[in-house]
Structures are given as C-alpha cells and as structure tokens.
Design an enzyme around this catalytic site. Structure first.
Site, PDB file in Angstrom:
ATOM      1  N   LYS A  53       0.846  -1.202   0.000  1.00 13.44           N
ATOM      2  CA  LYS A  53       0.000   0.000   0.000  1.00 13.44           C
ATOM      3  C   LYS A  53       0.883   1.255   0.000  1.00 13.44           C
ATOM      4  O   LYS A  53       0.613   2.214  -0.724  1.00 13.44           O
ATOM      5  CB  LYS A  53      -0.932  -0.016   1.217  1.00 13.44           C
ATOM      6  CG  LYS A  53      -1.999  -1.111   1.096  1.00 13.44           C
ATOM      7  CD  LYS A  53      -2.760  -1.361   2.389  1.00 13.44           C
ATOM      8  CE  LYS A  53      -3.700  -2.555   2.225  1.00 13.44           C
ATOM      9  NZ  LYS A  53      -4.421  -2.931   3.441  1.00 13.44           N
ATOM     10  N   GLN A  97      -4.317  -1.520   9.761  1.00 17.39           N
ATOM     11  CA  GLN A  97      -4.280  -2.851   9.152  1.00 17.39           C
ATOM     12  C   GLN A  97      -4.864  -3.896  10.104  1.00 17.39           C
ATOM     13  O   GLN A  97      -4.510  -3.964  11.276  1.00 17.39           O
ATOM     14  CB  GLN A  97      -2.822  -3.211   8.786  1.00 17.39           C
ATOM     15  CG  GLN A  97      -2.670  -4.514   8.045  1.00 17.39           C
ATOM     16  CD  GLN A  97      -3.317  -4.497   6.660  1.00 17.39           C
ATOM     17  OE1 GLN A  97      -3.238  -3.525   5.924  1.00 17.39           O
ATOM     18  NE2 GLN A  97      -3.980  -5.593   6.306  1.00 17.39           N
ATOM     19  N   ASP A 120     -10.858   2.835   4.316  1.00 15.21           N
ATOM     20  CA  ASP A 120     -11.225   1.413   4.215  1.00 15.21           C
ATOM     21  C   ASP A 120     -12.747   1.241   4.186  1.00 15.21           C
ATOM     22  O   ASP A 120     -13.241   0.145   3.930  1.00 15.21           O
ATOM     23  CB  ASP A 120     -10.660   0.633   5.414  1.00 15.21           C
ATOM     24  CG  ASP A 120      -9.304   0.010   5.094  1.00 15.21           C
ATOM     25  OD1 ASP A 120      -9.044  -0.250   3.897  1.00 15.21           O
ATOM     26  OD2 ASP A 120      -8.521  -0.227   6.034  1.00 15.21           O
TER      27      ASP A 120
END
Ligand code: NAP
Length: 314
Positions: A53, A97, A120
């Site tokens: 990412k 994460q 997200d």
C-alpha cells in the site's frame, strides 16, 4: 468457448494512470493527498500488505506515513495514535491494518477513525451511508469488483446478481453496491439451503467465502460473469490435484513450490462462464487501487471539492 478473462492488473493500471493525472493536478494546486497506514505488530502477511500500500502511494505521488507500533500496544495507546492522525491536516486517509492483536478492541479503534478519513470504508457511519444509498467512502474490495464490472462493460442494471459470502468487509457492501447499481441481489452464506438454486440464476456471481474451489461448473449459469474474490493458500497435494486437475501448469507450479493460491471458484468454471476473474490477478490488484482512489476522494471531499472523477467513483 472458454470464458473471457477479466484481467484485474490491466484495469488497475488504467486506474493508476487516471489517478496519477488527478494527483498531479491536485498537487499543482497545492494539495497532496496523504495516507497514513498503521500496522500493529509484526504479522508477516500484514507487513506485505502494508508495504504494497505504501509502495502504491509512492508510485502515485501520494503523501504517506507508515506507523508500526509494537505488538503489545494497548487499545488506549492505539486510540491516541488514531486521534493524532485524525487531527493532522496532511493525512486524508487512515488505514489500520487488520487483524489487530487480541488485546486491542478493534471495534473501538475502527469507530475512532474520523469517518471523513475512513478510506477502508469500515466506519459504521460510512456503512450506514452505503445502506441509505448515499455511498461516501466504501470498502475497497467490493468497490474494485464494481470497477471490474463497469470497465469490462458487464451490464449490471436489472441483472440477477448473487453474492456468496456476507462478511462486513466484502459480502455485505458488495451486495449493497450491486443493489445501488440496480441489480436484483441475493446473498448466500453458510446457512443457505440449496445455494445452487440461487447461483444458477445469477447473471453476475460474486464468490467471497475463502473456501477454495467452492463454486464448480454446475453452480454457474452458462454465460454468467463470475467474480472470484477468494484468496486462499493451499498446501494439501490432494486438494491441489482436485482443483488443478485440468490446469497442468498450475499443478506443476504447486508441485514445485509446495503451495499455491486458490480462489473460491474452481478453474473449470471457465468452461461455463461468459467472463471470469482469475486468481491471482483478478480482484486482488483492484483492492489497493481503490484504496488509492478513496484517499484521493477523501482529500477532495475534505476540501469541499467535487467528489467524483473517473478514477474516484461513487
Ligand atoms: P469471512 O469474513 O471469513 O467471510 C466468509 C463468508 O463466506 C461468510 O459470510 C460465510 O458465511 C461464507 N461462507 C463460508 N463457507 C460457505 C459456504 N460453504 N457456502 C456459502 N457461504 C459460505 O471472509 P472475507 O473477509 O469476506 O473474505 C472472503 C475471501 O475473500 C477470503 O478468501 C479472503 O482472503 C478474500 N479477500 C480477498 C481480498 C482481495 O483483495 N482480493 C480482499 C478481502 C478478502 P457465514 O456468514 O454464514 O459464516
């Protein structure tokens, strides 16, 4: 005739090219969208994901911050990190994460992320907006599936769509996005009686279960578009022989490496489907692309600019 293969890598590259232009235009007006990634602990798979990412941010010229608090971080400590990122003006997107270590209350952390920076799409406020049909920041993987469908010219409106899997991060938002795009949607899960009855009716079938080769040719309507979200590393030779029985190259590779990545869709489905995403190289590449797209979108929205562009769709 074997299915048309929907190449996610090509679509990802197309989105990156559009995003690079958009980011360059924003930067020339003094705006550099930035993503902060927080990785707690040293889980090797998570390290690989976060590294990719950050690499994507660097490739596209996005600002990026990579924080790596230790594995024994407490919920309160992580909360303080998230709040600091919420307050920073150079951070447009915050990604924590998953999975988090067991001592951390993931729900508290995900709800602490500023919904305007929730790239997200996991915050209940963003999920609520999606349910209401006013999508704002939406989970990256289902968003990527929509991009594959749209950019491949697959008709969605009035299609029968079936999503197999109902997780909060893939199955549910996937079903909502398809419904929003005027498909007629059914969702199957582990308690569905006779799932084949549903899947065989699907013009668009999305499999997101993490069960290797669950979807076999008899589950699929001839000519259907089949999207395989599943990614599972298999190591059992018997399982590999069953899945790759008609894919000699992949079986050979499995024997060489001792493992292989399998999707939720049996490779033989290519003989029945009209279009199919491969694993690897289908949905996977789109997930990070949509994270980049969401970061740019969040940057625009936070500054009161128009939200949509080619590469940052609704
Ligand atoms: P998850 O949270 O484990 O959810 C799996 C879903 O599949 C559940 O809703 C479960 O039903 C359903 N299911 C399990 N077995 C089933 C069966 N035999 N028949 C019908 N439904 C069944 O998984 P997830 O996070 O959604 O991820 C799904 C897969 O997508 C995994 O392989 C994951 O690695 C992959 N993934 C890929 C990407 C990407 O970027 N390519 C991103 C995210 C996830 P119940 O609710 O009844 O238990």
């Amino acid at each position: 005739m074997p299915a048309r293969i929907l190449d996610g890598t090509l679509i990802r590259d197309q989105i990156y090219a559009e995003l690079a232009q958009e980011i360059a235009a924003l930067r020339s007006s003094g705006i550099r969208p930035g993503l902060a990634a927080v990785l707690v602990g040293n889980d090797p798979a998570s390290q690989i994901y976060v590294r990719s990412k950050i690499a994507a941010c660097q490739q596209l010229g996005l600002g990026n911050i990579h924080l790596t608090p230790s594995a024994n971080t407490t919920t309160a400590e992580l909360l303080a990190i998230v709040r600091e990122l919420n307050a920073r003006d150079d951070v447009d997107g915050i990604l924590v994460q998953l999975p988090l270590p067991p001592q951390i209350d993931a729900k508290i952390i995900l709800e602490a992320v500023d919904p305007a920076k929730d790239v997200d799409g996991f915050h209940p406020m963003n999920i609520g907006k999606l349910v209401e049909g006013r999508p704002n920041l939406v989970a990256c993987t289902p968003l990527g599936v929509m991009e594959i469908l749209r950019r491949s010219g697959i008709p969605i409106e009035s299609a029968n769509a079936v999503v197999v899997g109902r997780s909060n991060i893939v199955g549910k938002p996937m079903a909502l996005l398809l419904m929003q795009a005027n498909a007629t949607v059914a969702v199957c899960h582990s308690k569905t009686r006779d799932p084949r009855k549903f899947t065989r009716e699907a013009d668009i079938l999305v499999a997101a279960t993490g069960r290797p080769a669950l979807i076999v040719p008899d589950d699929v309507k001839p000519g259907a578009t089949v999207i395989d979200v599943g990614v599972t590393r298999i190591t059992d030779p018997q399982q590999a022989e069953k899945i790759f029985a008609h894919s000699p190259e992949r079986l050979e590779k499995f024997r060489k490496n001792g493992s292989a990545v399998a999707g939720d869709v049996h490779p033989d489905v290519a003989q029945v489907a009209g279009a199919l995403t491969p694993v690897p190289g289908g949905v996977g590449p789109l997930t990070i692309a949509m994270l980049m797209s969401n970061t740019v979108k969040a940057a625009r929205l936070r500054r009161g600019l128009r939200a949509e562009s080619a590469a940052s769709p609704r």
